[in-house]
Design a protein around this motif. Structure first.
Motif, short mmCIF file in Angstrom:
data_model
loop_
_atom_site.label_atom_id
_atom_site.label_comp_id
_atom_site.label_asym_id
_atom_site.label_seq_id
_atom_site.Cartn_x
_atom_site.Cartn_y
_atom_site.Cartn_z
N GLU A 12 0.81 -1.22 0.00
CA GLU A 12 0.00 0.00 0.00
C GLU A 12 0.84 1.27 0.00
O GLU A 12 0.59 2.15 -0.80
N PRO A 13 1.87 1.41 0.87
CA PRO A 13 2.66 2.64 0.80
C PRO A 13 3.34 2.81 -0.56
O PRO A 13 3.39 3.89 -1.12
N ARG A 14 3.84 1.73 -1.12
CA ARG A 14 4.48 1.83 -2.43
C ARG A 14 3.44 2.12 -3.50
O ARG A 14 3.72 2.83 -4.46
N LYS A 15 2.23 1.60 -3.37
CA LYS A 15 1.16 1.86 -4.33
C LYS A 15 0.90 3.36 -4.40
O LYS A 15 0.70 3.91 -5.48
N GLU A 16 0.92 4.03 -3.26
CA GLU A 16 0.73 5.47 -3.24
C GLU A 16 1.82 6.17 -4.03
O GLU A 16 1.55 7.14 -4.76
N VAL A 17 3.05 5.71 -3.92
CA VAL A 17 4.17 6.29 -4.65
C VAL A 17 3.98 6.07 -6.15
O VAL A 17 4.17 6.99 -6.95
N VAL A 18 3.58 4.86 -6.53
CA VAL A 18 3.36 4.54 -7.94
C VAL A 18 2.20 5.37 -8.49
O VAL A 18 2.30 5.93 -9.59
N ASP A 19 1.12 5.48 -7.73
CA ASP A 19 -0.01 6.31 -8.16
C ASP A 19 0.42 7.76 -8.36
O ASP A 19 0.02 8.40 -9.34
N ALA A 20 1.24 8.27 -7.46
CA ALA A 20 1.74 9.64 -7.59
C ALA A 20 2.61 9.79 -8.83
O ALA A 20 2.55 10.82 -9.53
N LEU A 21 3.41 8.78 -9.13
CA LEU A 21 4.24 8.79 -10.33
C LEU A 21 3.38 8.89 -11.59
O LEU A 21 3.63 9.73 -12.46
N PHE A 22 2.34 8.08 -11.67
CA PHE A 22 1.46 8.12 -12.84
C PHE A 22 0.73 9.45 -12.94
O PHE A 22 0.52 9.98 -14.03
N GLU A 23 0.36 10.02 -11.81
CA GLU A 23 -0.27 11.34 -11.83
C GLU A 23 0.69 12.37 -12.40
O GLU A 23 0.29 13.20 -13.23
N LYS A 24 1.94 12.32 -11.99
CA LYS A 24 2.95 13.26 -12.51
C LYS A 24 3.17 13.04 -14.01
O LYS A 24 3.31 14.00 -14.76
N ILE A 25 3.19 11.79 -14.44
CA ILE A 25 3.37 11.49 -15.87
C ILE A 25 2.24 12.13 -16.67
O ILE A 25 2.48 12.79 -17.69
N PHE A 26 1.02 11.96 -16.21
CA PHE A 26 -0.11 12.52 -16.95
C PHE A 26 -0.13 14.05 -16.87
O PHE A 26 -0.45 14.71 -17.86
N GLN A 27 0.26 14.62 -15.74
CA GLN A 27 0.32 16.08 -15.65
C GLN A 27 1.35 16.63 -16.64
O GLN A 27 1.13 17.65 -17.28
N ARG A 28 2.46 15.93 -16.77
CA ARG A 28 3.56 16.41 -17.62
C ARG A 28 3.32 16.14 -19.11
O ARG A 28 3.64 16.98 -19.95
N PHE A 29 2.77 14.99 -19.45
CA PHE A 29 2.74 14.58 -20.85
C PHE A 29 1.36 14.59 -21.51
O PHE A 29 1.29 14.55 -22.73
N ASP A 30 0.30 14.65 -20.75
CA ASP A 30 -1.04 14.74 -21.34
C ASP A 30 -1.29 16.20 -21.69
O ASP A 30 -2.04 16.91 -21.02
N SER A 31 -0.68 16.65 -22.77
CA SER A 31 -0.66 18.09 -23.10
C SER A 31 -2.04 18.66 -23.42
O SER A 31 -2.29 19.84 -23.21
N ASP A 32 -2.95 17.81 -23.93
CA ASP A 32 -4.30 18.32 -24.23
C ASP A 32 -5.26 18.13 -23.05
O ASP A 32 -6.42 18.53 -23.13
N GLY A 33 -4.79 17.51 -21.98
CA GLY A 33 -5.58 17.38 -20.76
C GLY A 33 -6.80 16.49 -20.86
O GLY A 33 -7.72 16.60 -20.07
N ASN A 34 -6.80 15.55 -21.82
CA ASN A 34 -7.97 14.69 -22.01
C ASN A 34 -7.93 13.41 -21.18
O ASN A 34 -8.80 12.57 -21.31
N GLY A 35 -6.90 13.24 -20.34
CA GLY A 35 -6.83 12.06 -19.48
C GLY A 35 -6.26 10.83 -20.15
O GLY A 35 -6.30 9.74 -19.60
N GLU A 36 -5.71 11.00 -21.37
CA GLU A 36 -5.11 9.89 -22.10
C GLU A 36 -3.82 10.36 -22.74
O GLU A 36 -3.62 11.56 -22.95
N ILE A 37 -2.95 9.42 -23.04
CA ILE A 37 -1.69 9.71 -23.72
C ILE A 37 -1.83 9.28 -25.18
O ILE A 37 -2.02 8.09 -25.46
N ASP A 38 -1.77 10.24 -26.10
CA ASP A 38 -1.87 9.92 -27.52
C ASP A 38 -0.48 9.58 -28.07
O ASP A 38 0.52 9.69 -27.34
N PRO A 39 -0.38 9.15 -29.32
CA PRO A 39 0.92 8.75 -29.85
C PRO A 39 2.01 9.83 -29.77
O PRO A 39 3.16 9.52 -29.44
#
Length: 131
Positions: A60-87
């Motif tokens: 569980e503690p590591r899951k929180e870290v992984v979840d935070a990592l994915f949140e950061k990935i989407f904040q940084r790379f989902d440039s159109d903000g649609n909640g998905e990563i396009d090609p």
């Protein structure tokens, strides 16, 4: 897993060969896009990383870290903000991750265990003239 000896130039030369890099990014994206909708959801990206990193059985503690990592990935790379990563967003994410690995590896040869389907393995194969 396979072992390979790499340095930063292995990775940088692979990225600079736009045709080889684009081909590998396209294949990687297609493998991760399980539902074939042309975009990667958080779950598809998580499952894709789970093939390389043991994310499925994290505590569980590591899951929180992984979840935070994915949140950061989407904040940084989902440039159109649609909640998905396009090609294109995936290409940007992959390039930045590869360049970060190159910086971490440095100029001295390093022996690494490399997943056979990883972009790092593709960089090694590129250097050896196999792609």
């Amino acid at each position: 897993m396979r072992t390979a000896i790499v340095n930063s130039s292995t990775v940088k030369q692979f990225i600079e060969d736009e045709e080889a890099f684009e081909c590998c990014i396209g294949r990687s994206f297609a493998m991760l896009d399980v539902d074939g909708d042309g975009a990667l959801s958080r779950e598809e990206l998580r499952q894709g990383f789970g093939t390389v990193l043991p994310l499925g059985s994290v505590s569980e503690p590591r899951k929180e870290v992984v979840d935070a990592l994915f949140e950061k990935i989407f904040q940084r790379f989902d440039s159109d903000g649609n909640g998905e990563i396009d090609p294109e967003e995936f290409r940007s994410l992959s390039k930045e991750m590869m360049l970060a690995m190159a910086r971490g590896i440095g100029d001295s040869p390093v022996q690494l265990a490399v997943h056979r389907d990883s972009l790092l393995m593709r960089a090694v194969e590129h250097e050896l003239g196999k792609i």
